[in-house]
Design a protein around this motif. Structure first.
Motif, PDB file in Angstrom:
ATOM      1  N   ARG A 247      23.785 -52.432  15.358  1.00 39.49           N
ATOM      2  CA  ARG A 247      23.273 -52.516  13.772  1.00 39.49           C
ATOM      3  C   ARG A 247      21.849 -52.302  13.946  1.00 39.49           C
ATOM      4  O   ARG A 247      21.242 -52.815  14.643  1.00 39.49           O
ATOM      5  N   VAL A 248      21.364 -51.433  12.994  1.00 42.55           N
ATOM      6  CA  VAL A 248      19.977 -51.263  12.748  1.00 42.55           C
ATOM      7  C   VAL A 248      19.753 -51.570  11.383  1.00 42.55           C
ATOM      8  O   VAL A 248      20.478 -51.153  10.611  1.00 42.55           O
ATOM      9  N   LEU A 249      18.589 -52.050  11.101  1.00 40.99           N
ATOM     10  CA  LEU A 249      18.258 -52.491   9.822  1.00 40.99           C
ATOM     11  C   LEU A 249      17.641 -51.317   9.348  1.00 40.99           C
ATOM     12  O   LEU A 249      16.796 -50.619   9.596  1.00 40.99           O
ATOM     13  N   ASP A 250      18.107 -50.796   7.902  1.00 43.95           N
ATOM     14  CA  ASP A 250      17.765 -49.711   7.339  1.00 43.95           C
ATOM     15  C   ASP A 250      16.968 -50.307   5.976  1.00 43.95           C
ATOM     16  O   ASP A 250      17.647 -50.579   5.137  1.00 43.95           O
ATOM     17  N   ASP A 251      15.693 -50.497   6.154  1.00 41.76           N
ATOM     18  CA  ASP A 251      15.001 -51.114   5.006  1.00 41.76           C
ATOM     19  C   ASP A 251      13.692 -50.360   4.355  1.00 41.76           C
ATOM     20  O   ASP A 251      12.884 -50.869   4.051  1.00 41.76           O
ATOM     21  N   PHE A 252      13.746 -49.030   4.666  1.00 41.31           N
ATOM     22  CA  PHE A 252      12.928 -48.220   4.292  1.00 41.31           C
ATOM     23  C   PHE A 252      13.103 -48.037   2.462  1.00 41.31           C
ATOM     24  O   PHE A 252      14.080 -47.896   2.032  1.00 41.31           O
ATOM     25  N   THR A 253      11.958 -47.904   1.763  1.00 40.86           N
ATOM     26  CA  THR A 253      11.985 -47.499   0.308  1.00 40.86           C
ATOM     27  C   THR A 253      11.199 -46.517   0.033  1.00 40.86           C
ATOM     28  O   THR A 253       9.851 -46.429   0.764  1.00 40.86           O
ATOM     29  N   MET A 254      11.628 -45.272  -0.789  1.00 37.63           N
ATOM     30  CA  MET A 254      10.474 -44.244  -1.029  1.00 37.63           C
ATOM     31  C   MET A 254       9.764 -44.789  -2.166  1.00 37.63           C
ATOM     32  O   MET A 254      10.135 -45.144  -3.210  1.00 37.63           O
ATOM     33  N   ALA A 255       8.448 -44.499  -2.100  1.00 37.29           N
ATOM     34  CA  ALA A 255       7.687 -44.613  -2.863  1.00 37.29           C
ATOM     35  C   ALA A 255       7.118 -43.056  -3.683  1.00 37.29           C
ATOM     36  O   ALA A 255       7.550 -42.230  -3.299  1.00 37.29           O
ATOM     37  N   ARG A 256       6.568 -43.227  -4.702  1.00 41.29           N
ATOM     38  CA  ARG A 256       6.037 -42.004  -5.357  1.00 41.29           C
ATOM     39  C   ARG A 256       5.412 -41.177  -4.510  1.00 41.29           C
ATOM     40  O   ARG A 256       5.528 -39.984  -4.333  1.00 41.29           O
ATOM     41  N   THR A 257       4.513 -41.594  -3.498  1.00 42.91           N
ATOM     42  CA  THR A 257       3.631 -40.699  -2.576  1.00 42.91           C
ATOM     43  C   THR A 257       4.346 -39.929  -1.444  1.00 42.91           C
ATOM     44  O   THR A 257       4.253 -39.049  -1.075  1.00 42.91           O
ATOM     45  N   ASP A 258       5.631 -40.867  -1.218  1.00 44.63           N
ATOM     46  CA  ASP A 258       6.685 -40.380  -0.266  1.00 44.63           C
ATOM     47  C   ASP A 258       6.995 -39.097  -0.748  1.00 44.63           C
ATOM     48  O   ASP A 258       7.284 -38.080  -0.024  1.00 44.63           O
ATOM     49  N   TRP A 259       7.571 -39.099  -2.137  1.00 38.65           N
ATOM     50  CA  TRP A 259       8.240 -37.972  -2.665  1.00 38.65           C
ATOM     51  C   TRP A 259       7.477 -36.753  -2.685  1.00 38.65           C
ATOM     52  O   TRP A 259       7.795 -35.694  -2.460  1.00 38.65           O
ATOM     53  N   PHE A 260       6.318 -37.014  -3.035  1.00 37.22           N
ATOM     54  CA  PHE A 260       5.010 -35.977  -3.322  1.00 37.22           C
ATOM     55  C   PHE A 260       4.919 -35.273  -1.712  1.00 37.22           C
ATOM     56  O   PHE A 260       4.661 -34.178  -1.920  1.00 37.22           O
ATOM     57  N   ALA A 261       4.668 -36.306  -0.864  1.00 38.50           N
ATOM     58  CA  ALA A 261       4.602 -35.599   0.549  1.00 38.50           C
ATOM     59  C   ALA A 261       5.767 -34.667   1.078  1.00 38.50           C
ATOM     60  O   ALA A 261       5.710 -33.704   1.665  1.00 38.50           O
ATOM     61  N   LEU A 262       6.874 -35.254   0.584  1.00 33.62           N
ATOM     62  CA  LEU A 262       8.253 -34.333   1.109  1.00 33.62           C
ATOM     63  C   LEU A 262       8.123 -33.158   0.381  1.00 33.62           C
ATOM     64  O   LEU A 262       8.431 -32.229   1.084  1.00 33.62           O
ATOM     65  N   ALA A 263       7.787 -33.359  -0.794  1.00 39.75           N
ATOM     66  CA  ALA A 263       7.973 -31.971  -1.608  1.00 39.75           C
ATOM     67  C   ALA A 263       6.873 -31.170  -1.038  1.00 39.75           C
ATOM     68  O   ALA A 263       6.945 -29.902  -0.903  1.00 39.75           O
ATOM     69  N   ALA A 264       5.702 -31.596  -0.830  1.00 43.14           N
ATOM     70  CA  ALA A 264       4.250 -30.842  -0.377  1.00 43.14           C
ATOM     71  C   ALA A 264       4.961 -29.973   0.867  1.00 43.14           C
ATOM     72  O   ALA A 264       4.552 -28.851   1.348  1.00 43.14           O
ATOM     73  N   ALA A 265       5.451 -30.902   1.863  1.00 46.21           N
ATOM     74  CA  ALA A 265       6.071 -30.454   3.138  1.00 46.21           C
ATOM     75  C   ALA A 265       6.851 -29.385   3.282  1.00 46.21           C
ATOM     76  O   ALA A 265       7.006 -28.314   3.715  1.00 46.21           O
ATOM     77  N   ALA A 266       7.977 -29.400   2.305  1.00 42.76           N
ATOM     78  CA  ALA A 266       8.846 -28.585   2.241  1.00 42.76           C
ATOM     79  C   ALA A 266       8.370 -27.301   1.341  1.00 42.76           C
ATOM     80  O   ALA A 266       8.802 -26.128   2.282  1.00 42.76           O
ATOM     81  N   ILE A 267       7.578 -27.410   0.472  1.00 35.95           N
ATOM     82  CA  ILE A 267       6.913 -25.899  -0.070  1.00 35.95           C
ATOM     83  C   ILE A 267       6.137 -25.373   1.073  1.00 35.95           C
ATOM     84  O   ILE A 267       6.303 -24.012   1.209  1.00 35.95           O
TER      85      ILE A 267
END
Lengths: 277, 365
Positions: A247-267
């Motif tokens: 069992r692995v604890l999955d306790d990450f939560t996405m903040a607004r900066t995370d979404w922004f960074a993900l979009a920037a990297a994808a672009i």
């Protein structure tokens, strides 16, 4: 000092040095991963996805300037998130450097094409195509390993592994990777001690055959040790209630900066692939 | 030998990930069945050991040292399934944590070192060790040979992967996009280093550790020794050695047949009489012979013998096949099949001839 004594010293020292360096790099990566930079604060899942996308973009791009721009972007990210540049540089030069000397440099003169320069003394002809080819190899290896190191220098290894779960990597594999990393450090330490102990007990010169036997015996002893340790660890896990389910604890939560960074990297990755196609 | 990013094209990397996946899957299934809940700690420790042993400097005759991968050792002690997974795991950590080997090339590195290396090592070890008892010196030599063969086969597969890059991937100016060396350069360049330094490092490490285990923990060698091998009684078990490794090697060679299509020109010395009259073929012969021009006409003996026998599939492609590539591969498999049939027939004939003598020697009830 005779040649034999030098190589004998070198054998112990080089193996021990290699192990010490590996341990130091692991600890410095863990230390860097907790520094206060902007990348360290991002969600590990975002960092893993971004790094994989950017490495793929490096591999897919067919233009030198695009690959160079990606490398520059990677270095800029490292600088702005306080990753120690010396550690990054030594890692990248190890990853890209050995192959650059052995494989990329001969391409300068071995690739047929338009001649642009002549190597002094040797008289070998450097071709334009050879130059391009060598640049591709060195830049790609450097850019991809920069992104790879960026991930481990800004993210604790445990978080990288947890992030793998988000990409549906089997939990069994994640558990094996986590334990492997931990026991690599332990076995490195054991092997290091074994060599240092042997070195301190060695007086005079050993013949080449003795040194070979010594290395094989150390490896054999380490193998027996690791297998026994595997059994002990299993018993300890069982004693704590392990029944084959990981069992692995999955306790990450996405903040607004995370979404922004993900979009920037994808672009960034998409633009690099599009422009460099 | 760990390929970094950028030396193989993305399509090659994807193909090798896809090629490695079924091996990982089968290995994991087999290991799950045999280890059950012990799987995770065992595999983790094996992988950690593989990682650490790759850092050992092995002193070689002549004063140099080399690094061994330990893949043959893993295959001999743990069996091929565990070895494939343990070495692959070690490669994952090397790629991500130490930048040794690329992330895109991880599938390729796993395929070459972990999969090809483990399978070749295991096959060679089983074939060379035969039914020798666990403590026999023959097992030490067999282990060394397994290490030597495994690392060289892995290097050869790597060299072929490098060598096909410039055939397919070039930019507009003709500059190679990934590894620039054709097969003719990549294969010898890789093999020189592996047939000498890396091969011997693997030979000495694998053989040396097996010799050590024979003295200290012979039970560790029992798992892959085959059924019927007793620990130390020095008696042969009296069972015929399994031919399975040899069949597997033949199968592998058949699968690799299409590689011959990538070689340019005719093989050196395999010219036909008509080649001596054709200017293009004459040039090719001269190029392959260090500039030595061939004689003006075909040697008389060659011309005379050339008409004695006409092959059914000249140049390995039957005339009824449109695609030369398919014809080449089919001819290879057909030829191998014929050879196997011939050997089986010869074996059967020998048995028939020998039987009467056997019967004569047998006591009558």
């Amino acid at each position: 000092m005779s040649g034999r004594a030098r190589s004998e010293r070198g054998l112990f020292e080089r193996t021990v040095d290699g192990m010490r360096q590996a341990m130091e790099r692991a600890t410095s990566a863990e230390a860097g991963a907790t520094a206060a930079g902007w990348m360290q604060r991002l969600d590990p899942r975002v960092k893993l996805a971004a790094v994989l996308a950017l490495v793929a973009a490096v591999a897919l791009s067919h233009r030198l300037d695009v690959i160079a721009a990606l490398l520059a972007a990677g270095i800029a990210m490292a600088v702005t998130s306080r990753v120690p540049l010396s550690a990054l540089a030594s890692g990248v030069s190890l990853a890209a450097g050995a192959f650059a000397v052995a494989l990329a440099a001969p391409a300068l003169v071995l690739t047929p094409g338009r001649a642009v320069a002549v190597v002094p003394v040797a008289g070998w002809v450097v071709t334009a195509q050879g130059l391009m080819s060598a640049c591709y190899l060195v830049l790609r290896a450097a850019a991809a390993s920069t992104f790879g190191f960026l991930l481990v220098f800004t993210t604790p290894w445990a978080h990288v592994l947890k992030a793998l779960r988000a990409f549906h990597v089997p939990v069994l594999f994640v558990a094996v990777l986590a334990m492997t990393y931990r026991y690599i450090l332990l076995l490195l330490d054991s092997a290091h001690d074994m060599f240092v102990a042997r070195r301190s007990r060695t007086v005079g010169r050993l013949t080449a055959a003795t040194r070979r036997r010594l290395v094989a015996q150390s490896a054999g002893a380490l193998l027996v040790k690791s297998l026994n340790m595997g059994n002990d660890v299993f018993l300890a896990m069982q004693a704590r209630g392990y029944r084959g389910e990981v069992r692995v604890l999955d306790d990450f939560t996405m903040a607004r900066t995370d979404w922004f960074a993900l979009a920037a990297a994808a672009i960034l990755a998409a633009v690099a692939v599009w422009v460099g196609r | 030998m760990h390929i970094p990013d950028g030396y193989l094209s993305p399509s090659t990397c994807a193909a090798l990930y896809a090629g490695a996946a079924p091996f990982w899957w089968v290995a994991l299934r087999r290991l799950r069945r045999s280890l059950h809940t012990r799987l995770v700690p065992r595999l983790a420790l094996f992988a950690a050991f593989s990682f650490v042993v790759m850092m050992f400097n092995v002193p070689l005759p002549g004063g140099t040292t080399g690094h061994a991968t330990g893949v043959a050792l893993a295959a001999i002690v743990l069996g091929p399934s565990a070895s494939i997974l343990a070495v692959s795991t070690a490669l994952v950590i090397q790629a991500f944590f130490f930048g040794d080997g690329g992330i895109t090339a991880l599938g390729a590195n796993s395929f070459n070192i972990a999969i090809v290396g483990s399978l070749v090592a295991y096959a060679v070890y089983r074939a060379a060790a035969g039914r020798a008892p666990l403590g026999a010196p023959r097992r030490v030599v067999a282990a060394g040979l397994a290490g030597y063969a495994a690392i060289n086969m892995a290097a050869l597969v790597t060299a072929v992967e490098f060598g096909i890059q410039p055939i397919f991937f070039r930019d507009a100016s003709g500059a190679p996009l990934y590894c620039p060396y054709p097969l003719g350069v990549a294969v010898p360049a890789m093999m020189v280093g592996h047939l000498t330094i890396a091969g011997f490092a693997e030979f000495f490490l694998t053989g040396g550790v097996v010799a050590f285990l024979q003295k200290t923990e012979p039970s560790l060698l029992a798992a892959t020794a085959g059924r019927g091998v007793r620990p130390d009684d020095g008696h042969e078990a009296g069972v015929r050695p399994s031919l399975r490794p040899l069949w597997a090697a033949l199968g592998l060679l058949l699968v690799l047949t299409p590689l011959g299509l990538m070689a340019g020109g005719a093989a050196w010395g395999e010219w036909s009489a008509s080649d001596f009259a054709d200017p293009a073929a004459r040039q090719a012969i001269a190029d392959a012979s260090f500039g030595q021009a061939p004689p003006d006409a075909a040697p008389r003996g060659l011309a005379r013998l050339a008409s004695v026998w006409t092959a059914p599939f000249p140049d390995y492609a039957p005339s009824f096949l449109k695609s030369q590539a398919v014809g080449y591969a089919l001819s290879g498999m057909f030829g191998a099949g014929l050879a196997v049939l011939a050997v089986v027939a010869a074996g059967a004939a020998l048995r028939v001839v020998r039987r009467p003598t056997h019967d004569r020697g047998r006591p009558t009830p």
